[in-house]
Design a protein around this motif. Structure first.
Motif, PDB file in Angstrom:
ATOM      1  N   UNK A 136      -3.685  -8.734   2.302  1.00 19.16           N
ATOM      2  CA  UNK A 136      -2.929  -9.998   2.326  1.00 19.16           C
ATOM      3  C   UNK A 136      -3.688 -11.151   1.693  1.00 19.16           C
ATOM      4  N   UNK A 137      -5.010 -11.120   1.733  1.00 14.92           N
ATOM      5  CA  UNK A 137      -5.797 -12.198   1.139  1.00 14.92           C
ATOM      6  C   UNK A 137      -5.860 -12.113  -0.378  1.00 14.92           C
ATOM      7  N   UNK A 138      -5.380 -11.022  -0.957  1.00 18.36           N
ATOM      8  CA  UNK A 138      -5.498 -10.819  -2.397  1.00 18.36           C
ATOM      9  C   UNK A 138      -6.629  -9.890  -2.773  1.00 18.36           C
ATOM     10  N   UNK A 139      -7.449  -9.514  -1.803  1.00 19.49           N
ATOM     11  CA  UNK A 139      -8.477  -8.517  -2.097  1.00 19.49           C
ATOM     12  C   UNK A 139      -7.842  -7.200  -2.519  1.00 19.49           C
ATOM     13  N   UNK A 140      -8.616  -6.423  -3.264  1.00 17.26           N
ATOM     14  CA  UNK A 140      -8.141  -5.111  -3.679  1.00 17.26           C
ATOM     15  C   UNK A 140      -8.310  -4.095  -2.551  1.00 17.26           C
ATOM     16  N   UNK A 141      -7.518  -3.057  -2.618  1.00 15.71           N
ATOM     17  CA  UNK A 141      -7.667  -1.891  -1.768  1.00 15.71           C
ATOM     18  C   UNK A 141      -7.670  -0.664  -2.677  1.00 15.71           C
ATOM     19  N   UNK A 142      -7.753   0.503  -2.101  1.00 10.94           N
ATOM     20  CA  UNK A 142      -7.598   1.742  -2.863  1.00 10.94           C
ATOM     21  C   UNK A 142      -6.631   2.640  -2.124  1.00 10.94           C
ATOM     22  N   UNK A 143      -5.871   3.414  -2.886  1.00  9.93           N
ATOM     23  CA  UNK A 143      -4.971   4.384  -2.271  1.00  9.93           C
ATOM     24  C   UNK A 143      -5.550   5.786  -2.342  1.00  9.93           C
ATOM     25  N   UNK A 144      -6.803   5.889  -2.711  1.00 12.06           N
ATOM     26  CA  UNK A 144      -7.481   7.175  -2.730  1.00 12.06           C
ATOM     27  C   UNK A 144      -8.851   7.049  -3.359  1.00 12.06           C
ATOM     28  N   UNK A 145      -9.777   7.851  -2.890  1.00  8.73           N
ATOM     29  CA  UNK A 145     -11.114   7.885  -3.468  1.00  8.73           C
ATOM     30  C   UNK A 145     -12.130   7.019  -2.767  1.00  8.73           C
TER      31      UNK A 145
ATOM     32  N   UNK B 290      -7.202   2.050  -7.662  1.00  8.70           N
ATOM     33  CA  UNK B 290      -7.241   0.705  -7.088  1.00  8.70           C
ATOM     34  C   UNK B 290      -5.828   0.189  -6.826  1.00  8.70           C
ATOM     35  N   UNK B 291      -5.685  -0.610  -5.773  1.00  5.01           N
ATOM     36  CA  UNK B 291      -4.428  -1.298  -5.468  1.00  5.01           C
ATOM     37  C   UNK B 291      -4.708  -2.794  -5.560  1.00  5.01           C
ATOM     38  N   UNK B 292      -4.275  -3.402  -6.646  1.00  4.99           N
ATOM     39  CA  UNK B 292      -4.510  -4.842  -6.854  1.00  4.99           C
ATOM     40  C   UNK B 292      -3.698  -5.634  -5.836  1.00  4.99           C
ATOM     41  N   UNK B 293      -4.340  -6.616  -5.208  1.00  2.81           N
ATOM     42  CA  UNK B 293      -3.661  -7.397  -4.186  1.00  2.81           C
ATOM     43  C   UNK B 293      -3.248  -6.562  -2.995  1.00  2.81           C
ATOM     44  N   UNK B 294      -3.990  -5.501  -2.715  1.00  4.92           N
ATOM     45  CA  UNK B 294      -3.612  -4.581  -1.646  1.00  4.92           C
ATOM     46  C   UNK B 294      -3.833  -5.099  -0.251  1.00  4.92           C
TER      47      UNK B 294
ATOM     48  N   UNK C  13      -3.978  -9.890 -14.958  1.00 10.24           N
ATOM     49  CA  UNK C  13      -5.185  -9.389 -15.634  1.00 10.24           C
ATOM     50  C   UNK C  13      -5.889  -8.355 -14.770  1.00 10.24           C
ATOM     51  N   UNK C  14      -5.910  -8.605 -13.460  1.00 11.52           N
ATOM     52  CA  UNK C  14      -6.506  -7.634 -12.550  1.00 11.52           C
ATOM     53  C   UNK C  14      -5.814  -6.288 -12.625  1.00 11.52           C
ATOM     54  N   UNK C  15      -4.498  -6.296 -12.779  1.00  9.60           N
ATOM     55  CA  UNK C  15      -3.762  -5.035 -12.897  1.00  9.60           C
ATOM     56  C   UNK C  15      -4.182  -4.264 -14.138  1.00  9.60           C
TER      57      UNK C  15
ATOM     58  N   UNK D 270       0.802  -1.218   0.000  1.00 11.17           N
ATOM     59  CA  UNK D 270       0.000   0.000   0.000  1.00 11.17           C
ATOM     60  C   UNK D 270       0.843   1.279   0.000  1.00 11.17           C
ATOM     61  N   UNK D 271       2.141   1.161   0.215  1.00 14.37           N
ATOM     62  CA  UNK D 271       2.943   2.365   0.327  1.00 14.37           C
ATOM     63  C   UNK D 271       3.536   2.773  -1.020  1.00 14.37           C
TER      64      UNK D 271
END
Length: 552
Positions: A289-298, A283-287, A157-159, A106-107
């Motif tokens: 530990x389980x592989x779920x996505x995160x976001x770095x903004x929004x 979006x942060x793919x694999x953000x 592909x997710x990326x 995430x950083x």
């Protein structure tokens, strides 16, 4: 055919790789001449290999270039680093080109200028060796490596999908958003401060609490005010406040809800994240530990219902919104090959299926029991129902129970395709060693048991949540492929939003129903791709709407 790509200084450098993964030819172009690079690549199916999709692909999209396949070395390296012992070169590459906060990622993201083409080619060769099947490999090892290859392809592909969704953007009507905020909060303050309706609720809260003025936005001030009013709570969390019978509690809960809306998705959010009629989250793919996505903004993964009407299709277009029903229990049934739970999962309501099978008496109890299995309920009603679930579905419950016991022992567990959980922290391991030596105090031994159970609950859910994330990646990847040839060249349906088990496609009205069918087909194909003929139906709720708010 693989084509390696890297930015070296101000130029984009590419190399066609031979069958052994080594550079066979090189080409160098300026970033504003992307079309020249595409024309240089030999005809055929191309897989682009680069260090980081987020660093390169947005520039290609801006130049009008979309790619079909890629191999994201950063994301794939993060997955492979959980397998086997790293070679010295791998450790060096990781130190130079990956974040130090794995596996959250995430950083700081790596800069494309830091990765030479030679390093991209070398890392690609290392990763190929890691997943190659040896001639003397047994069937189990072949299956494991095949799953891992699918995971790497899906992650890459997710990326691509994440970059494309940011490029296209979710249609967003700023006027509707402003109207919703005004109705809920009052007009936007010209010089900061609280909107009038939110201020009125704050005044009501202060009056009914009767302990003098305080700042309700400060958790410390709020907790002290509650204590002064004789309300003995340990926190200001919603679930704890809801247990209190006091006239100040209703306005407090309403204030917290609307204040959260203002801070997370208010006018400042609108100014920062919506431009040219589009919301483009990062979006942060694999953000996770389980592989779920995160976001770095929004905050795309937490769009509240109050503002979803603002996600509005363009004139002549529709939003096709699809939500996978009860995804994690269905994934558990498939990965465990539990025929009985698969039978209960047929149809749109798995929980009702448990009732129909006679496992529990009501749908509400079925939901509590299943969530207890996924998250490790040991007390309360969920804990009481667990023996029924274990008896009815021994294979499915056995998967999560085994994962929990492994976590309690400090072991690594894996998702269905092979993403591995992190080890517990050193402090956890040291406390377990102390307790195992017999030299721990009674309090240390109690704490060690509690921490072991807590980590077991994490690994219990890791295997299911992580596998559900893998299914969602395959679902989106198949859907992305099927949308390519639909519609007209300048008006094609586009994936524009993703939320764990939910996707939104922005589609021309005349092909929206066809898109809905493609979404369902992609879900079925993703299930077969991962689990074969498991018998599990991955049910979807699909709505063709003018705005996101109409889908719920």
């Amino acid at each position: 055919m693989d084509v390696a790509v890297a930015y070296e200084g101000a130029q984009l450098v590419a190399a066609v790789l031979d069958d052994d993964g080594r550079s066979a030819d090189r080409h160098r172009v300026d970033p504003d001449r992307i079309a020249e690079l595409i024309a240089w690549v030999p005809a055929g199916t191309v897989r682009w290999v680069w260090a980081d999709t987020k660093a390169i692909y947005p520039r290609l999209l801006a130049g009008g270039v979309r790619v079909q396949r890629c191999h994201d070395l950063r994301l794939c390296h993060a997955i492979l680093s959980g397998h086997d012992q790293q070679l010295a070169e791998d450790v060096r590459w990781r130190a130079q080109h990956l974040t130090e906060t794995e596996p959250t990622l995430l950083d700081d993201q790596p800069s494309e200028e830091r990765v030479e083409l030679a390093e991209v080619v070398a890392e690609h060769l290392r990763q190929r060796r890691r997943i190659a099947v040896e001639e003397d490999a047994d069937d189990q090892d072949r299956i494991r490596r095949a799953k891992l290859r699918l995971l790497l392809a899906a992650e890459s592909a997710g990326a691509l999908i994440a970059a494309e969704m940011a490029h296209v953007g979710l249609p967003w009507d700023a006027a509707v958003h402003d109207q919703q905020l005004t109705e809920l909060l009052g007009p936007r303050p010209r010089f900061g401060g609280r909107p009038v309706k939110l201020q009125a609720i704050a005044d009501e809260l202060i009056t009914k609490l009767g302990v003098g003025a305080f700042n309700p936005d400060s958790p410390v001030d709020l907790l002290q005010a509650l204590h002064r009013a004789g309300i003995k709570v340990e926190s200001t969390r919603k679930w704890e406040l809801q247990q209190i019978d006091h006239p100040a509690i209703p306005p407090l809960l309403e204030y917290k809800k609307l204040s959260r809306l203002l801070s997370a998705n208010g006018w400042a959010w609108l100014d920062a994240w919506v431009h040219d009629g589009r919301f483009r989250p990062d979006y942060v793919v694999g953000g996770v530990v389980t592989g779920r996505w995160a976001t770095s903004g929004g905050g795309a993964l937490q769009l509240p219902k109050q503002i979803r009407r603002a996600a509005k299709a363009d004139p002549g277009w529709k939003l096709v919104v699809s939500d996978a029903s009860q995804l994690e229990p269905r994934v558990l049934a498939a990965m465990a090959a539990d025929d009985q739970l698969a039978t209960a999962a047929r149809g749109h309501d798995l929980y009702q299926g448990l009732v129909d099978a006679g496992v529990v008496d009501t749908r509400a109890h079925a939901k509590v029991a299943m969530l207890g299995a996924l998250y490790g309920a040991t007390a309360g009603f969920g804990g009481q129902l667990m023996p029924r679930l274990i008896k009815a579905y021994p294979r499915a419950t056995g998967v999560v129970e085994d994962a929990a016991r492994a976590g309690e022992r400090g072991e690594v567990v894996s998702t269905f395709l092979g993403r591995r959980s992190p080890l517990p922290p050193e402090s956890w391991q040291e406390l377990q060693r102390l307790a195992g030596s017999g030299e721990a105090s009674a309090e240390e031994a109690r704490k060690a048991r509690q921490q072991a159970r807590d980590w077991g609950r994490f690994t219990r859910n890791f295997v299911v949540q992580g596998t559900a994330a893998e299914w969602a990646l395959c679902w989106m990847a198949r859907l992305r492929q099927s949308l390519v040839d639909l519609g007209q060249p300048d008006a094609r349906p586009e994936l524009v939003y993703f939320l764990h088990d939910e996707v939104i496609v922005h589609s021309p009205t005349d092909c929206a129903e066809q898109v809905a069918k493609l979404i369902k087909d992609a879900a079925d194909q993703a299930g077969v791709m991962l689990f074969g003929d498991s018998g599990v139906e991955f049910a979807l709720q699909i709505a063709v709407v003018d705005d996101y708010g109409q889908a719920k």
